[in-house]
Write a protein that holds these residues in place. Structure first.
Motif, PDB file in Angstrom:
ATOM      1  N   PHE A   1      12.076 -20.765   2.360  1.00 36.04           N
ATOM      2  CA  PHE A   1      11.201 -21.029   1.214  1.00 36.04           C
ATOM      3  C   PHE A   1       9.737 -21.106   1.636  1.00 36.04           C
ATOM      4  N   LEU A   2       9.467 -21.741   2.801  1.00 35.85           N
ATOM      5  CA  LEU A   2       8.087 -21.829   3.289  1.00 35.85           C
ATOM      6  C   LEU A   2       7.531 -20.442   3.611  1.00 35.85           C
ATOM      7  N   ALA A   3       8.337 -19.635   4.322  1.00 40.34           N
ATOM      8  CA  ALA A   3       7.887 -18.286   4.707  1.00 40.34           C
ATOM      9  C   ALA A   3       7.673 -17.421   3.474  1.00 40.34           C
ATOM     10  N   PHE A   4       8.583 -17.525   2.513  1.00 40.73           N
ATOM     11  CA  PHE A   4       8.460 -16.728   1.292  1.00 40.73           C
ATOM     12  C   PHE A   4       7.205 -17.121   0.510  1.00 40.73           C
ATOM     13  N   GLY A   5       6.976 -18.440   0.391  1.00 38.52           N
ATOM     14  CA  GLY A   5       5.806 -18.926  -0.337  1.00 38.52           C
ATOM     15  C   GLY A   5       4.498 -18.532   0.326  1.00 38.52           C
ATOM     16  N   LEU A   6       4.425 -18.688   1.667  1.00 35.72           N
ATOM     17  CA  LEU A   6       3.203 -18.334   2.387  1.00 35.72           C
ATOM     18  C   LEU A   6       2.920 -16.832   2.305  1.00 35.72           C
ATOM     19  N   THR A   7       3.989 -16.030   2.403  1.00 35.77           N
ATOM     20  CA  THR A   7       3.812 -14.585   2.296  1.00 35.77           C
ATOM     21  C   THR A   7       3.325 -14.200   0.911  1.00 35.77           C
ATOM     22  N   LEU A   8       3.854 -14.865  -0.113  1.00 39.18           N
ATOM     23  CA  LEU A   8       3.426 -14.598  -1.482  1.00 39.18           C
ATOM     24  C   LEU A   8       1.945 -14.922  -1.674  1.00 39.18           C
ATOM     25  N   ILE A   9       1.504 -16.050  -1.108  1.00 36.33           N
ATOM     26  CA  ILE A   9       0.087 -16.421  -1.190  1.00 36.33           C
ATOM     27  C   ILE A   9      -0.785 -15.402  -0.459  1.00 36.33           C
ATOM     28  N   SER A  10      -0.307 -14.946   0.727  1.00 36.39           N
ATOM     29  CA  SER A  10      -1.087 -13.977   1.502  1.00 36.39           C
ATOM     30  C   SER A  10      -1.206 -12.643   0.767  1.00 36.39           C
ATOM     31  N   ILE A  11      -0.177 -12.274  -0.003  1.00 39.53           N
ATOM     32  CA  ILE A  11      -0.226 -11.035  -0.785  1.00 39.53           C
ATOM     33  C   ILE A  11      -1.344 -11.111  -1.824  1.00 39.53           C
ATOM     34  N   ILE A  12      -1.440 -12.244  -2.499  1.00 38.30           N
ATOM     35  CA  ILE A  12      -2.477 -12.417  -3.528  1.00 38.30           C
ATOM     36  C   ILE A  12      -3.865 -12.448  -2.894  1.00 38.30           C
ATOM     37  N   LEU A  13      -3.997 -13.198  -1.768  1.00 36.07           N
ATOM     38  CA  LEU A  13      -5.294 -13.283  -1.081  1.00 36.07           C
ATOM     39  C   LEU A  13      -5.717 -11.923  -0.532  1.00 36.07           C
ATOM     40  N   LYS A  14      -4.739 -11.159  -0.068  1.00 38.08           N
ATOM     41  CA  LYS A  14      -5.038  -9.828   0.456  1.00 38.08           C
ATOM     42  C   LYS A  14      -5.665  -8.951  -0.625  1.00 38.08           C
ATOM     43  N   TRP A  15      -5.107  -9.005  -1.831  1.00 42.69           N
ATOM     44  CA  TRP A  15      -5.646  -8.178  -2.909  1.00 42.69           C
ATOM     45  C   TRP A  15      -7.043  -8.656  -3.322  1.00 42.69           C
ATOM     46  N   LEU A  16      -7.263  -9.975  -3.299  1.00 42.21           N
ATOM     47  CA  LEU A  16      -8.555 -10.526  -3.710  1.00 42.21           C
ATOM     48  C   LEU A  16      -9.663 -10.231  -2.710  1.00 42.21           C
ATOM     49  N   THR A  17      -9.326 -10.137  -1.427  1.00 42.74           N
ATOM     50  CA  THR A  17     -10.355 -10.046  -0.384  1.00 42.74           C
ATOM     51  C   THR A  17     -10.526  -8.661   0.220  1.00 42.74           C
ATOM     52  N   HIS A  18      -9.556  -7.770   0.036  1.00 33.59           N
ATOM     53  CA  HIS A  18      -9.647  -6.428   0.605  1.00 33.59           C
ATOM     54  C   HIS A  18     -10.291  -5.476  -0.394  1.00 33.59           C
ATOM     55  N   LYS A  19     -11.312  -4.762   0.056  1.00 34.18           N
ATOM     56  CA  LYS A  19     -12.008  -3.793  -0.784  1.00 34.18           C
ATOM     57  C   LYS A  19     -12.275  -2.518   0.013  1.00 34.18           C
ATOM     58  N   TYR A  20     -12.661  -1.482  -0.706  1.00 38.86           N
ATOM     59  CA  TYR A  20     -12.979  -0.208  -0.049  1.00 38.86           C
ATOM     60  C   TYR A  20     -14.066   0.516  -0.832  1.00 38.86           C
ATOM     61  N   GLU A  21     -14.747   1.415  -0.154  1.00 37.30           N
ATOM     62  CA  GLU A  21     -15.713   2.295  -0.798  1.00 37.30           C
ATOM     63  C   GLU A  21     -15.876   3.552   0.038  1.00 37.30           C
ATOM     64  N   LEU A  22     -16.402   4.598  -0.584  1.00 38.82           N
ATOM     65  CA  LEU A  22     -16.637   5.869   0.080  1.00 38.82           C
ATOM     66  C   LEU A  22     -18.100   6.245  -0.085  1.00 38.82           C
ATOM     67  N   ASP A  23     -18.683   6.755   0.997  1.00 39.30           N
ATOM     68  CA  ASP A  23     -20.018   7.343   0.878  1.00 39.30           C
ATOM     69  C   ASP A  23     -19.902   8.835   1.189  1.00 39.30           C
ATOM     70  N   ASP A  24     -20.989   9.455   1.565  1.00 35.77           N
ATOM     71  CA  ASP A  24     -20.961  10.901   1.804  1.00 35.77           C
ATOM     72  C   ASP A  24     -20.343  11.284   3.136  1.00 35.77           C
ATOM     73  N   ARG A  25     -20.086  10.317   4.007  1.00 33.02           N
ATOM     74  CA  ARG A  25     -19.593  10.625   5.345  1.00 33.02           C
ATOM     75  C   ARG A  25     -18.354   9.850   5.765  1.00 33.02           C
ATOM     76  N   SER A  26     -18.112   8.661   5.163  1.00 29.10           N
ATOM     77  CA  SER A  26     -17.104   7.765   5.730  1.00 29.10           C
ATOM     78  C   SER A  26     -16.378   6.941   4.667  1.00 29.10           C
ATOM     79  N   PHE A  27     -15.229   6.399   5.109  1.00 27.65           N
ATOM     80  CA  PHE A  27     -14.558   5.324   4.402  1.00 27.65           C
ATOM     81  C   PHE A  27     -15.120   4.003   4.924  1.00 27.65           C
TER      82      PHE A  27
END
Length: 503
Positions: A50-76
């Motif tokens: 239950f602890l591992a499942f709960g922590l993983t679930l929280i990390s999934i949400i935090l990952k989506w909130l904090t991970h971003k991306y963008e593209l310019d003319d040369r790079s990711f």
């Protein structure tokens, strides 16, 4: 530069689905099989779960909130982190191939996944989008291709760069794809037989039986039913016929789901491979990124006149959870069509069927080279001296039989081995029951070597080898060639100085 944005919200659902799939075993064991257990081990196991499942679930949400991306003319540009933020930049010029994977989950929500693979190693070797809309994936791929094309056209013509592929791509664009191959019903049937897919059903049924037996303990009842069935010859016959029909049907269906929508196409700049009916996968590689070509034939494929053409690339060539490499130009091509397709898709690669044989003295080196497999096996057989079919000298018969097999394989390898050095290409064929024809351009080879053992020195022979960029690094070469060829091999390789592509 586009504004940095979060990944698709469906990524949360996708990661949650992956978490649930990975948790099924623990749920069944802890809450079904051990449902009535009150042992300390099971109790703490449930708490940890239950602890591992709960922590993983929280990390999934935090990952989506904090991970971003963008593209310019040369790079990711990839961003992540809450308190300690980091940015990773991957130039478009480093992208080797593009892999797409559309699983059942993606099809339900009308999305896909796309990986931009580089030639680097490690976890950060690719730009991965596990869940992304088809429209966004197309936009990113088109943006990257356009940016790379513009970068090539901006390079002065006086620079010492091979621009053969890129100039064609600039003039013609990427819109005109040519379809080179789509499997027919006959091709699917041949593929199901050649791949031996019909043999997969029995191991699957056996595995399913043992898993059911672990939970419901049906072994005692199954033994009684089995004894009744084998007691009647007509029942055994019916079961045998049913198994043959079921296995054949299963093999054809399995092959169709895997290769039914297989398509090989290309335009002036890239090669495209798609496959899968339910679980779709797509592979795309720039022609200039192809490091080498390999045409492989197993014993069964040689009998049926089939072959597999594989492309060697510096980037990763697997897609999603499918460990089967998708860099293959259909694994069951007619051999004549395989050679024709290489010329159609990669006209800058030259494949010739006229090659040089090894000298006869090379056969003596191979025959007198000690076989450690035979030596060790013979020692073990002599020590235990097993009795087979009431034969006390069975160990000696087995040893002699293994020796004959090794000699025959070495003879086949000698007669199958071919090689040739063209102006800009090296071509090597070798193998015994399974043969492999390797072709690479000189400017794509990053390292060569020449080695000689004591037997080769006595007979004026040597071994030559090449290394191409791939994951893992691709080694090729041929043993026991004349020393004169080995010496000219170095000179041939030094001629690449005027062919190296600058990046």
């Amino acid at each position: 530069m586009t504004k940095a944005k979060r990944y698709n919200p469906l990524l949360i659902l996708f990661d949650l689905w992956t978490l649930i799939k990975n948790s099924i075993f623990f749920v069944i064991f802890l809450f079904v099989i051990k449902a009535g257990s009150e042992s300390t081990f099971i109790t703490y196991g449930r708490i940890i779960f239950f602890l591992a499942f709960g922590l993983t679930l929280i990390s999934i949400i935090l990952k989506w909130l904090t991970h971003k991306y963008e593209l310019d003319d040369r790079s990711f540009h990839l961003y992540k982190g809450i308190f300690s933020k980091s940015e990773r930049t991957i130039p478009f010029s480093k992208i080797q191939n593009i892999n797409r994977h559309t699983s059942l989950f993606h099809r339900i929500f009308k999305v896909t996944s796309i990986n931009f693979e580089t030639g680097m190693a490690g976890e950060d070797a690719a730009v991965k989008f596990e869940v992304i809309s088809q429209k966004e994936a197309d936009r990113m791929e088109a943006h990257m291709t356009s940016a790379v094309r513009d970068e090539w056209t901006a390079i002065p013509a006086s620079d010492d760069i091979d621009r053969s592929y890129s100039t064609i791509e600039v003039k013609e664009g990427n819109s005109n794809r040519i379809t080179h191959f789509k499997p027919t019903k006959n091709d699917i049937f041949k593929a199901s037989f050649t791949s031996l897919s019909f043999l997969v059903l029995i191991p699957i049924l056996s595995s399913l039986y043992f898993k059911i037996n672990e939970i419901f303990h049906v072994e005692d009842k199954a033994v009684g039913i089995f004894e009744k069935l084998i007691g009647s010859w007509w029942m055994v016959t019916i079961i045998f016929i049913v198994l043959i029909i079921a296995s054949t049907t299963f093999g054809i269906v399995r092959t169709f789901l895997k290769y039914g929508k297989y398509e090989i196409s290309s335009d002036h700049g890239r090669i495209y491979i798609t496959k899968g009916v339910i679980d779709e996968a797509a592979f795309s590689i720039a022609k200039e990124k192809v490091q080498a070509i390999e045409i492989k034939q197993s014993f069964l494929k040689r009998v049926l006149g089939l072959a597999e053409v594989k492309l060697t690339s510096a980037g990763s060539l697997s897609s999603g959870e499918d460990t089967h490499e998708i860099n293959s130009l259909y694994p069951f091509l007619p051999i004549k069509r395989a050679y024709e397709m290489v010329s159609e898709i990669l006209p800058y690669y030259e494949v010739t069927q006229t090659m040089d044989r090894l000298p006869r003295k090379s056969l003596w080196v191979r025959m007198f080279m000690p076989s450690w497999l035979w030596i060790i096996t013979t020692i073990i057989l002599y020590y235990f001296k097993p009795t087979v079919l009431k034969l006390e000298q069975a160990w000696l018969i087995l040893s002699v039989g293994l020796f004959i097999i090794i000699v025959m394989l070495r003879l086949l390898d000698f007669f199958n081995t071919r090689y040739i050095l063209n102006d800009h290409f090296i071509q090597v064929k070798k193998g015994s029951l399974t043969t492999s024809l390797f072709v690479s351009k000189r400017d794509k080879i990053i390292e060569v070597k020449v080695t000689r053992n004591i037997f080769q020195k006595l007979l004026g022979l040597a071994s030559i080898g090449t290394i191409n960029r791939a994951k893992p690094v691709h080694h090729a070469g041929v043993d026991d060639v004349p020393l004169e060829l080995a010496e000219s091999f170095y000179k041939w390789y030094m001629g690449r100085r005027n062919e190296i592509e600058l990046e």
